[in-house]
Scaffold this motif. Structure first.
Motif, PDB file in Angstrom:
ATOM      1  N   ALA A   4       2.578   1.745  -3.361  1.00 22.02           N
ATOM      2  CA  ALA A   4       1.652   2.115  -4.445  1.00 22.02           C
ATOM      3  C   ALA A   4       1.405   3.620  -4.505  1.00 22.02           C
ATOM      4  N   HIS A   5       1.714   4.321  -3.435  1.00 22.38           N
ATOM      5  CA  HIS A   5       1.446   5.762  -3.410  1.00 22.38           C
ATOM      6  C   HIS A   5       2.656   6.551  -3.717  1.00 22.38           C
ATOM      7  N   ILE A  41       0.849  -1.203   0.000  1.00 16.44           N
ATOM      8  CA  ILE A  41       0.000   0.000   0.000  1.00 16.44           C
ATOM      9  C   ILE A  41       0.879   1.245   0.000  1.00 16.44           C
ATOM     10  N   ILE A  42       1.924   1.214   0.806  1.00 13.95           N
ATOM     11  CA  ILE A  42       2.815   2.369   0.880  1.00 13.95           C
ATOM     12  C   ILE A  42       3.558   2.561  -0.438  1.00 13.95           C
TER      13      ILE A  42
END
Length: 69
Positions: free
Chosen positions: A68-69, A65-66
């Motif tokens: 992907a940003h 998630i981290i």
């Protein structure tokens, strides 16, 4: 050998992330065991090993998630 990218298939990317975090967990577990032995105390299997895996599992879960940003 190709360089890892965010374009890798999700399964391969997760395997690389999991392997990296497993190595981190292994380092901290060995550090905890060495400290326990150096202090002459028993190895606390739950605290010294299980909790390290739990900490790392949380980081491993949030890493995709981290990234992907």
């Amino acid at each position: 050998m190709t360089q890892p990218t965010l374009e890798d298939p999700p399964r391969i990317r997760f395997a690389r992330i999991a392997a990296g975090w497993a190595a981190v967990a292994g380092f901290f577990i060995l550090q905890n065991i060495a400290a326990a032995l150096a202090q002459g105390r028993d190895i606390g299997w739950q605290w010294d090993i299980l909790h390290e895996f739990l900490y790392v599992a949380v980081w491993a879960a949030f890493t995709p998630i981290i990234l992907a940003h």
